[in-house]
Design an enzyme around this catalytic site. Structure first.
Site, mmCIF file in Angstrom:
data_model
loop_
_atom_site.group_PDB
_atom_site.id
_atom_site.type_symbol
_atom_site.label_atom_id
_atom_site.label_comp_id
_atom_site.label_asym_id
_atom_site.label_seq_id
_atom_site.Cartn_x
_atom_site.Cartn_y
_atom_site.Cartn_z
ATOM 1 N N ARG A 66 -0.562 -5.922 -1.697
ATOM 2 C CA ARG A 66 -1.951 -5.460 -1.657
ATOM 3 C C ARG A 66 -2.891 -6.371 -0.852
ATOM 4 O O ARG A 66 -3.692 -5.870 -0.061
ATOM 5 C CB ARG A 66 -2.500 -5.243 -3.082
ATOM 6 C CG ARG A 66 -1.695 -4.226 -3.900
ATOM 7 C CD ARG A 66 -2.396 -3.782 -5.166
ATOM 8 N NE ARG A 66 -3.527 -2.934 -4.840
ATOM 9 C CZ ARG A 66 -4.768 -3.328 -4.860
ATOM 10 N NH1 ARG A 66 -5.077 -4.557 -5.240
ATOM 11 N NH2 ARG A 66 -5.727 -2.502 -4.523
ATOM 12 N N CYS B 122 7.951 -14.583 6.824
ATOM 13 C CA CYS B 122 7.586 -14.953 8.190
ATOM 14 C C CYS B 122 6.631 -13.953 8.815
ATOM 15 O O CYS B 122 7.010 -13.196 9.717
ATOM 16 C CB CYS B 122 8.853 -15.112 9.010
ATOM 17 S SG CYS B 122 9.903 -16.358 8.283
ATOM 18 N N GLU B 123 5.436 -13.907 8.317
ATOM 19 C CA GLU B 123 4.361 -13.066 8.847
ATOM 20 C C GLU B 123 3.065 -13.806 8.540
ATOM 21 O O GLU B 123 2.889 -14.284 7.417
ATOM 22 C CB GLU B 123 4.270 -11.725 8.099
ATOM 23 C CG GLU B 123 5.485 -10.863 8.142
ATOM 24 C CD GLU B 123 5.444 -9.816 9.245
ATOM 25 O OE1 GLU B 123 4.405 -9.670 9.928
ATOM 26 O OE2 GLU B 123 6.476 -9.152 9.421
ATOM 27 N N TYR C 145 0.599 -0.903 -8.565
ATOM 28 C CA TYR C 145 0.916 -1.029 -7.136
ATOM 29 C C TYR C 145 1.344 -2.459 -6.793
ATOM 30 O O TYR C 145 1.054 -2.951 -5.710
ATOM 31 C CB TYR C 145 -0.276 -0.566 -6.271
ATOM 32 C CG TYR C 145 -0.762 0.803 -6.667
ATOM 33 C CD1 TYR C 145 0.011 1.924 -6.395
ATOM 34 C CD2 TYR C 145 -1.968 0.983 -7.354
ATOM 35 C CE1 TYR C 145 -0.403 3.193 -6.787
ATOM 36 C CE2 TYR C 145 -2.387 2.247 -7.747
ATOM 37 C CZ TYR C 145 -1.599 3.341 -7.468
ATOM 38 O OH TYR C 145 -2.015 4.592 -7.860
#
Ligand code: LLP
Length: 427
Positions: free
Chosen positions: A312, A342-343, A371
């Protein structure tokens, strides 16, 4: 009101200290509180007393079997959006006669499964879908109970990714199309017109858009009734927001009173599809700090939960409160809480003013019951976390942590090939 409170300095889930749960089951760990969920259910259901209604919990918010079981026992129906969700509801002992099936892309297989299980209603979202439902019902020798999901073109003033009732959204049919399609459906012996549905979006923090939407669909219901099409139910969807940070959403009592007022004079049943308001604040995500690193003027707490566990913040820029579980004194500071994925979008909080944690500290990410796990993935080959349901002094492991072998289940590096020979050309 939720049952994740601090007792003697340490955060608890009901009667159990969260650090004990983290030690017993590892991290990252989703922890749900049964008492909170029951309470939320009762408050919402009670707010509708006097109104003939059915609360169909939006399964997608949290589809763990234990959560579905708990709700089913309290009499909940379920809003589903896939055959897989129906499978889960049935596994958990949910009553198919209290299931409504929403979604813009139902396959023939899913339609057939839902019809054969005798779900309460299919919320049909387009003309072509109405035609498919009719074909599948005829093939099975059944009559399909249907409602049209109408898009009332109301702005719910929420994040654009979770606004669903605007004209430009892919969901539902316009009021004009609905008039025509109800005419078609009423003349089709394979279709049994039961009701009308709408859902305008999620995390809505005032009653105004709900009232606008209800007024519009009631007007249409009135027209249909004068044309001889009597609706047995009106499904007003879900979408009631919760407090993540400083939002001030209407209390369910206020929402319930508004719905009752708006439905005055309607003789049928009112269906609701709440997800977040029931489970959102009934769950937290526990995560352990792996490293604290600084880079220039920035300070990062690298934790063992990541965007694959709770997407989220990355996807919607959503805020989740993050608290230290223990009572160790920590200096105040500004921290980016980030995961190992890895972002650069892998964060749980950015620029958060909070006590600066140390490696080994346990953090509690709040409001993660809706969610959270249901949107989790295996990205970066990360096993999905375990889930625990706490009830008083007892913890139930309601989903085991995935293992590395789980990650490759169904895969083969060198499977036997299957040839698909090209058809021979003649001449
Ligand atoms: N009914 C339908 C047809 C829906 O599409 C939804 C949510 C609900 C009910 C339940 O809405 P709720 O009461 O939970 O707001 N992943 C996003 C939320 C997506 C909501 C999608 N539809 C998030 O994490 O904020």
């Amino acid at each position: 009101m939720n049952h994740f409170q601090r007792t003697l300095g340490s955060l608890h889930a009901e009667k159990i200290p969260l650090d004990g749960l983290a030690r017993a089951y590892g991290t990252p760990l989703y922890v749900y509180s049964a008492a909170t969920l029951r309470r939320h259910w009762k408050v919402l259901d009670r707010s509708l007393s006097g109104l003939r209604h059915l609360v169909c919990y939006a399964t997608k918010a949290n589809a763990n079997l234990a959560i579905l079981d708990l709700l089913a026992r309290m009499g909940a129906g379920f809003d589903i959006v896939s055959g897989g969700e129906l499978y889960r509801v049935l596994k958990a002992g949910g009553d198919p006669h209290k299931v409504v099936f929403s979604g813009v892309g139902k396959t023939d297989e899913e339609i057939a499964f839902a019809l054969s299980q005798e779900v309460k209603c299919l919320n049909v979202e387009s003309g072509p879908e109405l035609a498919r439902v009719s074909v599948v019902a005829r093939r099975l020798g059944l009559r399909a109970p249907i409602a049209l999901r109408v898009n009332p073109d109301v702005d719910p003033k929420t994040h654009p990714y979770i606004a669903t009732g605007l004209k430009k959204s892919k969901f539902g049919v316009s009021v004009d199309d609905a008039r025509r399609l109800y005419g078609l459906a009423a003349g089709d012996p394979a279709l049994d017109v039961r009701g009308l549905a709408c859902h305008i979006g999620s995390q809505i923090t005032t009653v105004v858009p709900f009232l606008d939407a209800i007024a519009r669909v009631r007007k249409l219901a009135g027209e249909l009734s004068r044309a001889g099409i009597q609706l047995r139910h009106l499904d007003i969807g879900g979408g009631l927001g919760i407090q993540y940070k400083d939002e001030n959403p209407p209390h369910p009592d206020e929402y319930g009173a508004a719905v009752k007022g708006a439905m005055k004079g309607f003789r049928g049943e009112v269906i609701l599809e709440p997800g977040r308001v029931l489970v959102g604040n009934a769950g937290v995500l526990l995560t352990r700090v792996l490293y604290v690193k600084t880079s220039g003027r920035k300070r990062f707490a690298v934790v063992d939960a990541a965007m694959n566990d709770l997407v989220r913040p990355s996807l919607y820029g959503a805020h989740h409160d993050i608290e230290q579980v223990g009572a160790e004194p920590r200096p105040a500071g500004t921290v980016d809480v980030v995961g190992p994925v890895c972002e650069s979008s892998d964060f749980l909080a950015q620029g958060r003013k909070m006590p600066v944690p140390e490696a080994g500290d346990l953090l509690c990410v709040r409001s993660a019951g809706a969610y959270g796990f249901s949107m989790s993935s295996n990205y970066n080959a990360r096993p999905r976390s375990a889930e625990v349901l706490v009830d008083g002094e007892t913890a139930y492991l309601v989903r085991k942590r995935e293992t590395w072998p789980d990650l490759v289940r169904g895969e083969k590096a060198r499977p036997a090939g299957r040839r698909f020979p090209a058809p021979r050309r003649i001449g």
